[in-house]
Design a protein around this motif. Sequence first.
Motif, PDB file in Angstrom:
ATOM      1  N   CYS A   1       0.806  -1.216   0.000  1.00 46.25           N
ATOM      2  CA  CYS A   1       0.000   0.000   0.000  1.00 46.25           C
ATOM      3  C   CYS A   1       0.842   1.271   0.000  1.00 46.25           C
ATOM      4  O   CYS A   1       0.296   2.369  -0.145  1.00 46.25           O
ATOM      5  N   LEU A   2       2.166   1.159   0.187  1.00 41.30           N
ATOM      6  CA  LEU A   2       3.028   2.330   0.190  1.00 41.30           C
ATOM      7  C   LEU A   2       4.022   2.250  -0.955  1.00 41.30           C
ATOM      8  O   LEU A   2       4.490   1.169  -1.310  1.00 41.30           O
ATOM      9  N   PRO A   3       4.378   3.408  -1.551  1.00 43.68           N
ATOM     10  CA  PRO A   3       5.328   3.382  -2.673  1.00 43.68           C
ATOM     11  C   PRO A   3       6.720   2.975  -2.219  1.00 43.68           C
ATOM     12  O   PRO A   3       7.164   3.345  -1.129  1.00 43.68           O
ATOM     13  N   ILE A   4       7.416   2.235  -3.054  1.00 44.73           N
ATOM     14  CA  ILE A   4       8.788   1.833  -2.757  1.00 44.73           C
ATOM     15  C   ILE A   4       9.789   2.864  -3.266  1.00 44.73           C
ATOM     16  O   ILE A   4      10.971   2.824  -2.900  1.00 44.73           O
ATOM     17  N   LYS A   5       9.325   3.776  -4.109  1.00 46.06           N
ATOM     18  CA  LYS A   5      10.197   4.811  -4.660  1.00 46.06           C
ATOM     19  C   LYS A   5       9.348   5.985  -5.117  1.00 46.06           C
ATOM     20  O   LYS A   5       8.241   5.798  -5.642  1.00 46.06           O
ATOM     21  N   THR A   6       9.880   7.199  -4.898  1.00 48.94           N
ATOM     22  CA  THR A   6       9.228   8.402  -5.405  1.00 48.94           C
ATOM     23  C   THR A   6      10.259   9.219  -6.166  1.00 48.94           C
ATOM     24  O   THR A   6      11.271   9.629  -5.591  1.00 48.94           O
ATOM     25  N   PHE A   7      10.018   9.434  -7.457  1.00 48.00           N
ATOM     26  CA  PHE A   7      10.895  10.276  -8.268  1.00 48.00           C
ATOM     27  C   PHE A   7      10.342  11.699  -8.238  1.00 48.00           C
ATOM     28  O   PHE A   7       9.179  11.929  -8.569  1.00 48.00           O
ATOM     29  N   SER A   8      11.200  12.649  -7.865  1.00 52.23           N
ATOM     30  CA  SER A   8      10.783  14.039  -7.778  1.00 52.23           C
ATOM     31  C   SER A   8      11.942  14.933  -8.178  1.00 52.23           C
ATOM     32  O   SER A   8      13.079  14.691  -7.783  1.00 52.23           O
ATOM     33  N   GLY A   9      11.650  15.976  -8.953  1.00 53.96           N
ATOM     34  CA  GLY A   9      12.709  16.868  -9.400  1.00 53.96           C
ATOM     35  C   GLY A   9      12.246  17.862 -10.442  1.00 53.96           C
ATOM     36  O   GLY A   9      12.834  18.924 -10.594  1.00 53.96           O
ATOM     37  N   HIS A  10      11.164  17.545 -11.151  1.00 53.87           N
ATOM     38  CA  HIS A  10      10.612  18.489 -12.122  1.00 53.87           C
ATOM     39  C   HIS A  10       9.977  19.671 -11.397  1.00 53.87           C
ATOM     40  O   HIS A  10       9.368  19.511 -10.344  1.00 53.87           O
ATOM     41  N   GLN A  11      10.132  20.841 -11.972  1.00 56.45           N
ATOM     42  CA  GLN A  11       9.581  22.054 -11.374  1.00 56.45           C
ATOM     43  C   GLN A  11       8.156  22.332 -11.841  1.00 56.45           C
ATOM     44  O   GLN A  11       7.441  23.100 -11.209  1.00 56.45           O
ATOM     45  N   LYS A  12       7.743  21.731 -12.940  1.00 53.29           N
ATOM     46  CA  LYS A  12       6.394  21.925 -13.480  1.00 53.29           C
ATOM     47  C   LYS A  12       5.724  20.565 -13.661  1.00 53.29           C
ATOM     48  O   LYS A  12       6.316  19.513 -13.400  1.00 53.29           O
ATOM     49  N   VAL A  13       4.483  20.605 -14.126  1.00 51.55           N
ATOM     50  CA  VAL A  13       3.725  19.366 -14.317  1.00 51.55           C
ATOM     51  C   VAL A  13       4.423  18.459 -15.332  1.00 51.55           C
ATOM     52  O   VAL A  13       4.873  18.919 -16.383  1.00 51.55           O
ATOM     53  N   ILE A  14       4.524  17.189 -15.013  1.00 57.89           N
ATOM     54  CA  ILE A  14       5.164  16.220 -15.899  1.00 57.89           C
ATOM     55  C   ILE A  14       4.192  15.864 -17.022  1.00 57.89           C
ATOM     56  O   ILE A  14       3.047  15.495 -16.781  1.00 57.89           O
TER      57      ILE A  14
ATOM     58  N   PHE B   1      16.692   3.411 -10.181  1.00 58.54           N
ATOM     59  CA  PHE B   1      16.370   3.114  -8.791  1.00 58.54           C
ATOM     60  C   PHE B   1      17.559   3.350  -7.859  1.00 58.54           C
ATOM     61  O   PHE B   1      17.396   3.451  -6.653  1.00 58.54           O
ATOM     62  N   ASN B   2      18.757   3.412  -8.414  1.00 56.71           N
ATOM     63  CA  ASN B   2      19.955   3.491  -7.593  1.00 56.71           C
ATOM     64  C   ASN B   2      20.306   4.909  -7.171  1.00 56.71           C
ATOM     65  O   ASN B   2      21.214   5.097  -6.363  1.00 56.71           O
ATOM     66  N   GLN B   3      19.634   5.922  -7.725  1.00 57.68           N
ATOM     67  CA  GLN B   3      19.997   7.301  -7.427  1.00 57.68           C
ATOM     68  C   GLN B   3      18.778   8.112  -7.022  1.00 57.68           C
ATOM     69  O   GLN B   3      17.676   7.898  -7.519  1.00 57.68           O
ATOM     70  N   ARG B   4      19.010   9.041  -6.097  1.00 56.63           N
ATOM     71  CA  ARG B   4      17.932   9.932  -5.681  1.00 56.63           C
ATOM     72  C   ARG B   4      17.711  11.036  -6.706  1.00 56.63           C
ATOM     73  O   ARG B   4      16.591  11.470  -6.939  1.00 56.63           O
ATOM     74  N   ARG B   5      18.790  11.494  -7.324  1.00 55.36           N
ATOM     75  CA  ARG B   5      18.694  12.524  -8.350  1.00 55.36           C
ATOM     76  C   ARG B   5      18.541  11.881  -9.731  1.00 55.36           C
ATOM     77  O   ARG B   5      18.872  10.710  -9.907  1.00 55.36           O
TER      78      ARG B   5
END
Length: 606
Positions: free
Chosen positions: A425-438, A464-468
Motif C-alpha cells: 500500500c506504500l510506494p517503494i520509490k518516489t521520483f521528484s525533481g521536475h519544477q512543473k507538471v510532468i 532506482f539506484n539514485q535519488r537525483r
Amino acid sequence: MIQTQGKRDSPRQTRAGSASAASSTSGSGSDSDDRDTAVSIPPVPPFNCRPFSRLISFPNNDILSDLTDDQLNALIFQYFQEKGFEHAAFNFGIEAEIEDVPIDRSIINKGALPSFVRQGLRYTQLKANVLASDVNSFGECCRLDPLDIITNNVDSLSKIIKDRKENAKKKDNDGEKDIYCGVSDQEKESEKQKLGKEKEHVQDMRMQQVSMHSEDQCKVDVHGGPPLIAHTPSLPSMTHQVSDSNVYVFEGHGLQVASCAWSPTDSLLAVGYFSSAARIWKISDDISSMHSSLLSVYVLNDYNAKTDGQSGSITNLAWNGEGELLATGSFEGQISIWSKNGYELKKTLKHKDSIFFLEWNRKGDFLLAVSSDYKVMVWDTNKWESKQELAFNSEQLLGVAWRNDTSFALLSEKQRIYVFNVGECLPIKTFSGHQKVIGGFKWDPTGTFLASYSIDGAIKIWTFNQRRSLHNLMHSPSVCSIKWSPTGPGTGNPDKQLLLASASSDGTVKIWDCNQWHVLYSFDGHREPVTLIEFSPDGELMASGADDQTLFIWKAKDGTILRSCSCYEPMVYIVSWNREGNKLAAVFENDTVCVIGLSLDDSSVH
C-alpha cells in the motif's frame, strides 16, 4: 494519398492525454522518498448517457435572432468534450446546469463553436472594412489579425484599417511596396518564425563543426541543444508515397474513436469507441484484396451492461501479452474481458466510476485499472479478484505504466512519480525533481531506466539506484512525446542498441544514444509539430505523425525516409504497429480509421 468516405464537416481537435509540450532544463532535483498515498482524480461522469426531459431544435430557425445563453452553454460544453477537456467539461456542466438545458446536443455539428467563432471573426473584419471604406476604396479588404479583432470593437478596427491604408498609400508614393493591406500580422510573424528556424539550423551546423574537436562530448551530463552527429534528412520524394491500394479506410462508421490496438499475436485490430461498443477487425495479409472483399468484424456488445440506453461506451482497451484476451474499459465503470475473436465474454469486473487507464502486465496475470472514483485497482486475472486497491485523495493521476510483472508507476500532477510493488500500500520509490507538471513518462523495455518530460523543459532519466535524475536532456522548448526502442539486452532484439526518441513542436524527432546519452541525429522531415512517434516491433523503423497531415516511416538508425503518407485528413493521434511490422493502424482526428500496408523489402530497411 488517403481518401475517405463519410467524412464529417469539422475535425475534432487533439484529445486529452496527449503528452504536454515541454522544454528542457539543465537542473535536477532530489527525490522525496516519503511514502505518499494521496492522489486525486476529479470524477468525470459519462456526459452523454443522461436523457433530457424535453428537447428543442438547435439553432433557432430565425437566423437573425440572438444566441441564447443555453445555446451558447451547449456549444461551449460540446467544445470541451471534443477537445478532450473532460474535467473542464464536468465542472462547466455543473455550473451551467447543462443537464437542465432543453437542447438536443446530439444534432449540433462537430466543431460548431470554433466554426461559428471563425465566421464571426470574418464577419467583424468585413464590417470594419465597410465602415473604413470610401467611394474610391470600396471593395478593398484589409486583413486583420484575429487578436486585433477580439481585442477591439468595430469602430476601433475601422480606424486601424484607415490608418493602415493611409500608411500604405504613403509608402506606395515613396516607391515602397504596400505591406499593410492583404497581409495580416499573423502571416508576418509566421515569416519571421520561418527565418528564425533557418538561422537555428545554421547554428546547429556550426555547433556540429565545433564538436568534432571536442574530446569531452560524451562526458556531458546536461545537454542544452546538443550538436548533430548525423545528417538531417531531406523531404521525401513522391516515390515514397503509399499507394491507395495499400491503404484500407474503415468507411462511414461515424463513431468517436477512444482506442486502437493490434493483437500481439494475430492479425486482429481492436477499436474502441466513446459512444459505442468496441469492435475487432480481421485484417487480411494483402491490403489491396480488402477493397473487393467483405471484411470480417465482430462487435463486442455486452447486453447485460446497458445503462441509460447505452451499451458499453468504451474509454480504452488493452490486449494481454499472449493475445488471447482483450480488456475493455467503459464510462459505466465496467471492465469486460473478451476472447481474442470477441465471441465470448469471459469476465466482468466492476468499478464505481469511469475507467481512465487500463493495462496488463507482460506476464498477463495482473490487470491494472484506474477509475475516476480515486481508485487504483490491480486485478488478479488467475482468480479474477482484486489483488490491490489504492485510494488517492489529494493529487490527480495523469498516467500509469508497468515497470515489470510485479511493480508499476503512477504519475502525479504534483511533479512526482510513485512506484509501487503489487500488493503493497506504500510506494517503494518516489521520483521528484521536475519544477512543473510532468507531461508523460516511459519505462525502458527492462524497467531499468525511467524517462520523464515536463513543461519545465527537462527530459529526465531516472534509475532506482539514485535519488537525483541520472541525466537531463534537452530537445527544444516544446517536447510532445518520448518513446524507448524495443531493443537492447533483455529484449527480443538483444543485439541492437537501446535508443530513446523524443518528438517536438519544432517539427523534429531526436534519436538519443542511451550509452553516452547524446543525440545521434535529428530528423526534420516534418514541417509542423510532431504529435506522435512509435518504434516498429524490431526497432528498425519509426513512424511519426505531425500537424502537417503527414505520416512518415523512416529508419531509426539514420533517419532515411522509406514511406510517407500525405492526406487531406487532420493530424494522426493514434498509431499502432502490427506484430510483423509491415502494417500500421492510424486514427485521424476526425475519427477516420485506416490500415496502411508497408511493402518494405529487407534491403530497404537494413
